[in-house]
Enzyme design. Structure first.
Site, PDB file in Angstrom:
ATOM      1  N   TYR A 162      -6.913  11.085  -0.191  1.00 27.03           N
ATOM      2  CA  TYR A 162      -7.309  10.326  -1.371  1.00 27.03           C
ATOM      3  C   TYR A 162      -8.726   9.783  -1.205  1.00 27.03           C
ATOM      4  O   TYR A 162      -9.112   9.324  -0.132  1.00 27.03           O
ATOM      5  CB  TYR A 162      -6.295   9.197  -1.556  1.00 27.03           C
ATOM      6  CG  TYR A 162      -6.605   8.166  -2.592  1.00 27.03           C
ATOM      7  CD1 TYR A 162      -6.841   8.525  -3.923  1.00 27.03           C
ATOM      8  CD2 TYR A 162      -6.625   6.815  -2.257  1.00 27.03           C
ATOM      9  CE1 TYR A 162      -7.097   7.554  -4.879  1.00 27.03           C
ATOM     10  CE2 TYR A 162      -6.884   5.840  -3.209  1.00 27.03           C
ATOM     11  CZ  TYR A 162      -7.119   6.216  -4.515  1.00 27.03           C
ATOM     12  OH  TYR A 162      -7.381   5.257  -5.459  1.00 27.03           O
TER      13      TYR A 162
ATOM     14  N   LYS B 196       2.912   3.713  -8.014  1.00 26.25           N
ATOM     15  CA  LYS B 196       3.160   5.088  -8.437  1.00 26.25           C
ATOM     16  C   LYS B 196       4.670   5.300  -8.580  1.00 26.25           C
ATOM     17  O   LYS B 196       5.318   4.592  -9.338  1.00 26.25           O
ATOM     18  CB  LYS B 196       2.518   6.068  -7.453  1.00 26.25           C
ATOM     19  CG  LYS B 196       1.050   5.757  -7.138  1.00 26.25           C
ATOM     20  CD  LYS B 196       0.181   5.605  -8.370  1.00 26.25           C
ATOM     21  CE  LYS B 196      -1.301   5.527  -8.078  1.00 26.25           C
ATOM     22  NZ  LYS B 196      -1.731   4.308  -7.375  1.00 26.25           N
TER      23      LYS B 196
ATOM     24  N   ARG C 194       1.221 -16.742   0.563  1.00 29.80           N
ATOM     25  CA  ARG C 194       0.428 -15.706   1.233  1.00 29.80           C
ATOM     26  C   ARG C 194       1.192 -15.055   2.383  1.00 29.80           C
ATOM     27  O   ARG C 194       0.964 -13.896   2.734  1.00 29.80           O
ATOM     28  CB  ARG C 194      -0.895 -16.290   1.743  1.00 29.80           C
ATOM     29  CG  ARG C 194      -1.758 -15.284   2.488  1.00 29.80           C
ATOM     30  CD  ARG C 194      -3.151 -15.821   2.759  1.00 29.80           C
ATOM     31  NE  ARG C 194      -3.120 -17.079   3.474  1.00 29.80           N
ATOM     32  CZ  ARG C 194      -2.977 -17.171   4.805  1.00 29.80           C
ATOM     33  NH1 ARG C 194      -2.845 -16.076   5.539  1.00 29.80           N
ATOM     34  NH2 ARG C 194      -2.969 -18.344   5.393  1.00 29.80           N
TER      35      ARG C 194
ATOM     36  N   ASP D 187       0.807   9.161   4.394  1.00 32.21           N
ATOM     37  CA  ASP D 187       0.820   8.568   3.052  1.00 32.21           C
ATOM     38  C   ASP D 187       1.791   9.392   2.218  1.00 32.21           C
ATOM     39  O   ASP D 187       1.542  10.564   1.916  1.00 32.21           O
ATOM     40  CB  ASP D 187      -0.588   8.602   2.456  1.00 32.21           C
ATOM     41  CG  ASP D 187      -0.677   7.928   1.093  1.00 32.21           C
ATOM     42  OD1 ASP D 187       0.352   7.892   0.373  1.00 32.21           O
ATOM     43  OD2 ASP D 187      -1.770   7.464   0.728  1.00 32.21           O
TER      44      ASP D 187
END
Length: 406
Positions: free
Chosen positions: A125, A222, A72, A197
């Site tokens: 977005y 992406k 983690r 972004d």
């Protein structure tokens, strides 16, 4: 044998003047202690590592010595990807996360507290919009939505408690182009940070840090990975800002898997080549669509009637990536005509071309009146243009525009 708890070291950093194509291609080269270089880093799938003594474990857990100790908290594969992405974006540090939204949430919460104020573009977005509009007010963080392409409107929205201004380098899905350098100056003059972004652009075509951005985020599923086979997000920026985001990410449990980090590194190597092909093909598609009688509007920065055309040419001299949107008469019939040629898929940036429907996908988070005000209509389709042969691609689109008649 090498102690598996010790992460491999990096070979000498590539020359800072190298093009991003070279930097991306060489990302992930890892020098082993015997001096050899692994051209493909192995996947470190272990969830925990053993240490020889208390001192070594404490050095790892405190961060005094860079070393993996628990999944983690980060993996060697994630650390390699972080170094690569910080280099590509030209920032001091980077943090990888389980998704783009995990990255952006951690970046925001690393710098915001109750009583702070955020300014953001109304075109962001859809899930980012929902986070800011619905979740942040519950935390006592105020949010103002503005037209980020209107500098006067942005300036008027600042308050004494404004801590963050957030925009997208190319907006989803209407491809507007905020003036990042001007927005950075506005934010910094008022003691605020600029967050960008950069998912739609990628560092191969735009590097926000060079224009004053403090925080840069991506959905790495992406363009950075580029093949629809890895999930994750990244925060790049100043070391202290990334460290603050890392603290939030670890507490909320949004760590990236070793496999996704490894897969992203494999895709990253061809980023420069892919983005040149994506950009060239998207420009060619936009030039054809804008002249077809069935197409009401095309949204792409490379078209001369785009409202930020001259700014885009200045900020994006090497192309605009592979994204564009088009408002097409009878969009459902157009999509049906493309069946078996170009796929309908609610994501983007694969090496193959795909379509998505902003009206019914992530932008459903926006109220219908707001969608229509922004230009998101039921007939608007977002096209993620791939790297196929441009003749084949245009042939598929013209086939569908002409009603699917052979």
């Amino acid at each position: 044998m090498t102690d598996p708890a010790q992460p491999p070291t990096q070979p000498p950093a590539p020359h800072p003047t190298y093009d991003t194509t070279t930097l991306a291609a060489r990302a992930g080269e890892v020098a082993r202690p015997n001096g050899s270089v692994a051209l493909v880093e192995p996947i470190y799938q272990s969830t925990v590592y053993a240490y020889p003594d208390l001192e070594a474990l404490e050095a790892a857990m405190s961060g005094a010595e860079p070393s993996a100790f628990y999944y983690r908290n980060g993996t060697p594969n994630g650390a390699t990807l972080e170094r690569a992405l910080a280099m590509l974006e030209g920032t001091e540090a980077a943090l990888v996360a389980a998704s783009g939204m995990a990255a952006i949430s951690s970046a925001f919460l690393g710098v915001l507290k109750t009583g702070d104020h955020v300014i953001t573009d109304s075109r962001v977005y859809g899930v980012t919009y929902a986070l800011l509009a619905e979740e942040f007010p519950r935390l006592g963080i105020a949010v103002s939505f503005v037209d980020a392409c209107n500098l006067e409107e942005v300036e008027a929205a600042f308050r004494p408690e404004t801590r963050l201004l957030h925009v997208e380098s190319l907006t989803n899905p209407l491809m507007t182009v905020p003036d990042v350098p001007a927005l950075a100056r506005l934010a910094h003059a008022r003691g605020a940070l600029l967050s960008v972004d950069n998912t739609f652009a990628s560092p191969a075509v735009f590097r926000p840090a060079q224009h004053g951005a403090d925080l840069i985020t991506h959905s790495v599923s992406k363009y950075l990975s580029g093949h629809s086979n890895a999930m994750g997000g990244v925060v790049c920026g100043r070391a202290d800002l990334v460290a603050a985001a890392r603290t939030r990410l670890l507490r909320y449990g949004g760590s990236m898997s070793a496999f996704d980090a490894w897969m992203t590194l494999q895709g990253l190597k061809t980023l420069g080549l892919r983005m040149r092909a994506h950009s060239g093909n998207a420009q060619a598609v936009a030039d054809v669509l804008v002249n077809h009688p069935r197409v009401r509007a095309v949204y792409h920065p490379g078209l001369s009637d785009h409202p930020q055309f001259h700014l885009a040419m200045d900020l994006y001299p090497n192309g605009f990536g592979g994204m564009l949107s088009a408002d097409i008469d009878d969009a459902p019939a157009f999509v049906r005509s493309l069946a078996g040629r170009i796929l309908l898929a609610p994501s983007l940036a694969d090496v193959i071309s795909t379509l998505s429907w902003p009206w019914g996908t992530s932008h459903r988070a926006l109220p219908e009146p707001e969608r229509r005000r922004l230009g998101i209509t039921p007939n608007l389709l977002r096209l993620s243009i791939g790297i196929e042969d441009i003749g084949d691609l245009l042939g598929d689109l013209e086939f569908a525009l002409d009603g699917g008649e052979a």
